[in-house]
Every structure is written in structure tokens, then in C-alpha cells.
Write a protein that holds these residues in place. Structure first.
Motif: not given
Length: 200
Positions: A157-161
Motif C-alpha cells: 500500500l502507498l506510503s507516499y501520495t
């Protein structure tokens, strides 16, 4: 001397970009004299198939020549504004556009993957190409099986967006992610042609 990891990243980027720069002309790289084809029979294990065994000093000379030629090519690509780097990654584009699946295939064939920003610096490195070519680019991000979530291609899952305002908005129907010319992201269907940017 280049570290093995950096050497392989640069080599992948070079092979990805070489056809675009050569444009059917010789790339100006002379063959290495140490590489001699092997006869069909009598091949010993532990040697590079298709080449005669090399002594340690010959291997070091071959590596030195390859590093020199790759560093020259990397310099050319940097001058052509086709390579950027951030966070230990090398990002490259050949200026071509493709849908997401073709982009994924092109990057994998070159030994890399679709450019995937995991922090603001990497996002900026990809944004450089998006601005230079004035074209949106796909990112190595896809819709997660978890509703309303996105993940990296490796399933994390994204940790930075860096989503654009009110994005993602595709309600599960837009499975891919593109980068706008301001560096923000938008969820998008995967069938549109976007700038190919790979990471190594």
C-alpha cells in the motif's frame, strides 16, 4: 569504480534508451576485443556462453571498458535530458508514449519497472520528464483490492501520495495512476497513451 548496483541500473537505462538515440545508426561503441566466440564443443562450466574464458586481469579490463563506455553513454543521455536520478534510482524516458500495459512491458524488457515515486524527490525526478515532454506519465501504482485504496505494483500500500485535489475519483473503475504536469496524481483508465518513464 561503479558499485555493482549502480552499474546494473545504468546498464538497464542505457539499453532502454539506446535504440532511441541510435535511430538506426551505429551507436559509436566499438566491440570489446577480449570477447571471442567459443567453438561449439568443449565449453567449460563457469564461463560466459559464447565467449572464450577470460583471465582475472582480462575480466577487469573488460569491466573497466564497459564502465567507461556506459559512463560516456550516461553522459550523453544526461545531456539529452533523458535521465534523472533520485533516492538511488535512475529514471529514464525515450520520449515514446504507450498505454499502461505496453509501458509495463517496455520497462520490464529493459530490466527496470514503471517509474514509481516513493517520496517527493522521486516525484520531482519523474515530473521533470512530464514537464519536458508536456505529457502525462503513468506511474507504477495500481488500484488495490481494498476499496478506494491504491498500491505499488509489488502489492505494498502507498506510503507516499501526491493526489490532485478530489482524486482519486474513479470509484474503482480507473485502475491506473497518471502524473499531471504539476506533479500531482490522478487515477485513470489504463488504455490511454502516456509518456513512458522507467526506473532502474
Amino acid at each position: 569504480m561503479l558499485s555493482p548496483q549502480l552499474f546494473h541500473k545504468i546498464l538497464g537505462a542505457v539499453f532502454f534508451l539506446l535504440p532511441c538515440c541510435a535511430q538506426g545508426k551505429p551507436a559509436g561503441i566499438s566491440p570489446l576485443s577480449s570477447f571471442v566466440p567459443l567453438p561449439e564443443e568443449g565449453i567449460d562450466e563457469g564461463f560466459i556462453p559464447g565467449f572464450l574464458p577470460l583471465a582475472d586481469d582480462e575480466i577487469e579490463e573488460v569491466i573497466r571498458q564497459l564502465e567507461y563506455q556506459i559512463s560516456k553513454l550516461e553522459g550523453v543521455f544526461r545531456l539529452e535530458n533523458m535521465v534523472t536520478a533520485s533516492g538511488g534510482k535512475i529514471f529514464a524516458t525515450n520520449g515514446e508514449k504507450a498505454d499502461f500495459h505496453a509501458t509495463l512491458k517496455k520497462c520490464e524488457e529493459a530490466g527496470g519497472s514503471v517509474a514509481t515515486p516513493r517520496n517527493p524527490g522521486e516525484n520531482d525526478a519523474i515530473l521533470y520528464f512530464v514537464k519536458k515532454f508536456n505529457s502525462y506519465a503513468y506511474l507504477g501504482i495500481k488500484k488495490s483490492p481494498i476499496p478506494s485504496k491504491f498500491q505499488f505494483l509489488d502489492g505494498i500500500l502507498l506510503s507516499y501520495t501526491n493526489w490532485h485535489s478530489n482524486e482519486p475519483s474513479g470509484k474503482g473503475e480507473e485502475e491506473c495512476v497518471e502524473m499531471y504536469t504539476d506533479g500531482t496524481w490522478n487515477d485513470k483508465k489504463c488504455n490511454q497513451n502516456r509518456l513512458i518513464v522507467c526506473q532502474f
